[in-house]
Design an enzyme around this catalytic site. Sequence first.
Site, short mmCIF file in Angstrom:
data_model
loop_
_atom_site.label_atom_id
_atom_site.label_comp_id
_atom_site.label_asym_id
_atom_site.label_seq_id
_atom_site.Cartn_x
_atom_site.Cartn_y
_atom_site.Cartn_z
N CYS A 2 0.77 -1.09 0.11
CA CYS A 2 0.18 0.12 0.09
C CYS A 2 0.98 1.15 0.02
CB CYS A 2 -0.93 -0.05 1.25
SG CYS A 2 -2.09 -1.45 1.44
N LEU A 52 -3.54 -1.84 -1.19
CA LEU A 52 -3.86 -3.07 -1.78
C LEU A 52 -4.55 -3.94 -0.78
CD1 LEU A 52 -3.14 -5.23 -4.06
CD2 LEU A 52 -1.07 -5.67 -2.73
#
Length: 215
Positions: A2, A52
């Site tokens: 992320c 993510l």
Amino acid sequence: MCGIAGYLDLGGRAINQAEPYLSDMVKTIHHRGPDEHGMVVKGSVALGMTRLSIIDLSTGQQPVYNEDKSIFVVFNGEIYNFQNLRDSLLKKGHQFRTNSDTEVIVHLYEEYGFDCLQHLEGMFAFAIYDSLKERLFIARDRMGEKPLHWAIFEDTFLFASEIKSILVHPHSRKELNVDALRQYLSLEYVPCPGSLFKGINKLLPGHFLVVENGQ
């Protein structure tokens, strides 16, 4: 993977919610988390992330807040012991809205302050904003598995998972750090805390940084 990004006005001035700067910073690191973006602008701070989805796919959207939404967090990484921490925090009276490891961090901060770091096992880079104390708290895991960069330009504190996210903010400067370039040519990398851009620093592994009262 992320990504996180954000900025804080060190003069305490409220950020105009119409400013596109945070959105631009987050879009720049879209490749780190293509599933969703999350952003919040409150007072003098703007925090964002690109996610993510791995844990708690349905309700783990960030930023994640504490019970009264006075404290919120954006997070990149994974907390391996979050289930045990969650059980302990529930016994202490904390209320959870999600099943994500991210929410554990914000309640740990409520309970232990900066010492929350002593309880975390995992790889992480995060930013917490405590609106009651007007405090921004960023931290990086012990081994430095997750990247985190920061800078101060024009009375603005900026941070992001990647340098290019900082560079899209209009207050930042794209100026070569000649000393870091020499290090790179000698060592084939730039040691912490420097970077190839003057004024942009890496947060050292196992370190945290606090911005409070403009300092």
